[in-house]
Design an enzyme around this catalytic site. Structure first.
Site, PDB file in Angstrom:
ATOM      1  N   LYS A  71       0.842  -1.211   0.000  1.00  0.00           N
ATOM      2  CA  LYS A  71       0.000   0.000   0.000  1.00  0.00           C
ATOM      3  C   LYS A  71       0.873   1.255   0.000  1.00  0.00           C
ATOM      4  CE  LYS A  71      -3.836   2.407   0.579  1.00  0.00           C
ATOM      5  NZ  LYS A  71      -4.821   2.507  -0.523  1.00  0.00           N
ATOM      6  N   GLY A 112      -8.182   7.205  -0.766  1.00  0.00           N
ATOM      7  CA  GLY A 112      -7.442   8.404  -0.386  1.00  0.00           C
ATOM      8  C   GLY A 112      -6.104   8.097   0.262  1.00  0.00           C
ATOM      9  N   CYS A 165      -2.596   8.094  -8.625  1.00  0.00           N
ATOM     10  CA  CYS A 165      -3.786   7.896  -7.811  1.00  0.00           C
ATOM     11  C   CYS A 165      -4.801   8.975  -8.149  1.00  0.00           C
ATOM     12  CB  CYS A 165      -3.466   7.946  -6.323  1.00  0.00           C
ATOM     13  SG  CYS A 165      -4.968   7.794  -5.329  1.00  0.00           S
ATOM     14  N   LYS A 210       4.560   4.117 -11.860  1.00  0.00           N
ATOM     15  CA  LYS A 210       3.229   3.560 -12.137  1.00  0.00           C
ATOM     16  C   LYS A 210       2.380   4.602 -12.842  1.00  0.00           C
ATOM     17  CE  LYS A 210      -0.588   1.036  -9.939  1.00  0.00           C
ATOM     18  NZ  LYS A 210      -0.976   0.298  -8.710  1.00  0.00           N
ATOM     19  N   ASN A 226      -2.842   2.239 -13.524  1.00  0.00           N
ATOM     20  CA  ASN A 226      -3.595   2.508 -12.305  1.00  0.00           C
ATOM     21  C   ASN A 226      -5.076   2.516 -12.692  1.00  0.00           C
ATOM     22  OD1 ASN A 226      -4.433   3.502  -9.711  1.00  0.00           O
ATOM     23  ND2 ASN A 226      -2.413   4.425  -9.459  1.00  0.00           N
ATOM     24  N   THR A 227      -5.944   2.919 -11.777  1.00  0.00           N
ATOM     25  CA  THR A 227      -7.384   2.854 -12.055  1.00  0.00           C
ATOM     26  C   THR A 227      -7.829   3.950 -13.018  1.00  0.00           C
ATOM     27  OG1 THR A 227      -7.766   4.220 -10.114  1.00  0.00           O
ATOM     28  CG2 THR A 227      -7.937   1.837  -9.827  1.00  0.00           C
ATOM     29  N   GLY A 287     -10.674  -3.851 -11.773  1.00  0.00           N
ATOM     30  CA  GLY A 287     -11.327  -5.142 -11.986  1.00  0.00           C
ATOM     31  C   GLY A 287     -11.357  -5.505 -13.460  1.00  0.00           C
ATOM     32  N   GLY A 341      -7.246  -5.819 -13.968  1.00  0.00           N
ATOM     33  CA  GLY A 341      -8.326  -6.790 -14.108  1.00  0.00           C
ATOM     34  C   GLY A 341      -7.910  -8.231 -14.275  1.00  0.00           C
TER      35      GLY A 341
END
Lengths: 268, 315
Positions: free
Chosen positions: B47, B74, B132, B167, B194-195, B219, B247
């Site tokens: 993390k 966050g 992020c 990343k 990343n997302t 995912g 995913g």
């Protein structure tokens, strides 16, 4: 120690269109389960629902002689709908037992405690009633719901705690007191009953009211919180609640059973 | 199975197999020790660490989506100091290969965390989180701007004493330009993606389902976006080592990323759904290779055969 295992469905018991009990093989999770702990269940093998769902371990029992874990489920969305359609014999991936249980180790004969349930919040209190009954501790149930048909498993509670120690409240007056379960509980306090500790599970408004009552009366409490969770074991950090010391606590790992004094109710 | 060589080399970072776990989905690794033998994994990216402990965002922080989820945690974390003193010794004892994911609000913050890690031998690599989407400062603010990203990577590279992974964010018009900015300024390895920023709405309340309003989508829903971006970066930067992320659920998903050009992968949201999945994938990839006559997993990397794209024709 939590286990990631696959357990078969033994039985689905329907109460009404929105409530059912799911009995799974106990596996290695059942014998370890403490009251207040939960498990993560995978409903179906598709991508809707994608995540597992958290359910209180309602009881550890048997079905036709086979050791079983019981989950009491209210249908609220795609996960619970899917779980309700799972056929007998279907393997269900289960992760558990998880979380901090209700504290009962410090209780002894002579102690009297209260169990306060709102709606589907009865779920973790069945196993708690069983353990308290086995320890010979007197417990009184205060259980509120929308109507008589949504106040579930009354026979189990009455068998474990004694019928005179189970009191009900309903929003429509169809069972017990016409009103809120917190009013029912306050009535018992006003009548002079003293409780060493109050164990509760229910919706946030019930928790909020009960937290105020307990603080006022200086009674110890342990609330089993509910929250949407992705993982159930402290890594996604999605299920948090604001704490009195200004941080966020994971419901899955620091909870689900927390003293109401640990929570910052103004931020919840 | 012993006939398949699973080892992969990403620059100077050698992993025993191509299966790593993605930051933010694997805690500090220790939470998974009940379900996974951490020593069998290629690596774990923990993390995201900041200089000081961070509380993260107020709830609600997550919601499920079709084939995935949105999150806006966050960057809640214990801080680099507590990680090094309380978590790392145990991870080392369990034989985990640790990637330290780090972040900050400013360049100085990033550098301070990297400096604190120093030449810590129990950390195999440092991964810069510049992507992020769930914080107001830092994070994606760097990752979306090739100039800001280049400047940050250059500063961090000067002080980093471990291999440096950057990343990347998929929330950009051209992933190759941010990839190039990172590599030109000293990134040893790239990890992507990343997302993706998403929005889910509670229709009864007409409110966002997540407290931060938007969240990061992860995912299986994002896998093919991620595979495409890995392929684009591989094409533009043939030599850079790449972790593919997005995913991954099964062995075939890992292979798909490798074929597209990733040297290794990071498994993310699937860890929530099945905490044992990462170790299962190590086995699954070995089985896939054996069944397909591949003796070395690294031979699969970048083997995508594409046809020239035709220009459109008119009737």
């Amino acid at each position: 120690m939590a286990v990631n295992e696959t357990l078969r469905v033994l039985r689905t018991l329907r109460y009404d269109a929105r409530h059912f009990s799911l009995f799974l093989q106990a596996g290695t999770i059942g014998p370890q389960a403490q009251p207040g702990q939960f498990a993560m269940l995978q409903a179906g093998d598709g991508w809707r629902p994608y995540l597992r769902r958290a359910f209180s371990i309602a009881d550890v029992t048997t079905w036709r002689g086979v050791p079983a874990i019981e989950f009491v489920v209210k249908v609220v969305g795609v996960g619970t709908e899917t779980l309700g359609r799972v056929a007998e014999g279907t393997p269900v991936p289960v992760l558990g037992p998880l979380g901090v249980p209700f504290p009962i180790g410090d209780l002894g004969p002579g102690d009297r405690v209260a169990l306060v349930a709102g709606g589907i919040g009865l779920a973790p209190l069945v196993l708690l009633a069983r353990h308290l009954s086995e320890k010979g501790i007197q417990a009184d149930l205060f259980y509120g719901g929308r109507n008589e048909s949504e106040i579930l498993k009354r026979a189990d509670f009455e068998r474990l705690l004694g019928p005179h120690h189970c009191r009900y409240a309903s929003d429509d007056g169809s069972l017990g007191r016409h009103g809120l379960v917190t009013e029912l509980f306050e009535g018992a306090l006003a009548g002079g009953t003293r409780f060493r500790r109050v164990y509760a599970c229910g919706p946030v408004p019930m928790f909020r009211a009960l937290a105020g009552i307990l603080e006022e009366a200086k009674i110890d409490g342990s609330f089993a919180f509910e929250s949407a969770m992705a993982c159930g074991f402290g890594v996604c950090l999605g299920c948090v609640a604001p704490t009195a010391d200004g941080r966020f606590a994971t419901i899955c790992r620091e909870g689900p059973c927390l003293p109401p004094s640990a929570i910052d109710w103004s931020r919840l | 199975m012993s006939t398949v060589d699973l080892a992969v080399q990403l620059g100077t970072l050698r992993l025993k197999n191509p299966i790593a776990t993605a930051s933010g989905t694997f805690g500090y690794g220790l939470e998974f020790a009940e379900f996974v033998d951490l020593s069998v994994l290629g690596a774990i990216s923990i993390k995201g660490l900041s200089l000081r402990p961070c509380h993260g965002n107020p709830p609600p922080r997550i919601c499920e989506t079709d084939a995935g989820m949105l999150n806006a945690i966050g960057l809640q974390n214990v801080g680099v100091e507590a990680f090094l003193s309380e978590k790392l010794p145990e991870l080392d004892r369990l034989g985990a290969t640790v990637i330290a994911n780090v972040w900050g609000d400013t360049e100085e913050d990033y550098c301070a965390v990297v400096e604190r890690i120093g030449a810590e031998r129990r950390i195999a690599a440092i991964e810069l989180n510049v992507s992020c989407p769930n914080v107001v400062k830092g994070g994606m603010v760097f990752g979306n701007d090739p100039v800001a990203l280049g400047a940050l990577v250059r500063k961090v590279r000067e002080i980093a004493k471990r291999p440096l992974i950057v990343k990347l964010s998929p929330n950009v018009g051209d992933i190759v330009s941010t990839a190039r900015a990172a590599v030109d300024n000293g990134a040893d390895i790239l990890s992507l993606i990343n997302t993706l920023v998403g929005l889910a709405i509670d229709l009864e309340r007409r409110e966002p389902k997540i407290g931060f309003t938007t969240g990061g989508l992860s995912g299986p829903a994002i896998r093919h976006v991620a595979v495409r971006m890995v392929w684009e970066v591989r094409r533009a930067l043939p030599k850079v080592p790449i972790f593919g992320i997005g995913g991954i659920e099964k062995a075939e998903d890992v292979i798909e990323f490798l074929v597209a050009g990733a040297n290794a992968v990071q498994v993310g949201t699937a860890n929530f759904r099945n905490p044992s999945v990462s170790a299962e994938l190590v086995k699954g990839v070995a089985e896939w290779c054996a069944a397909h006559g591949e003796s070395r997993v690294s031979n699969i990397v970048g083997t995508l055969k594409t046809r020239p794209r035709p220009e459109h024709t008119y009737a």
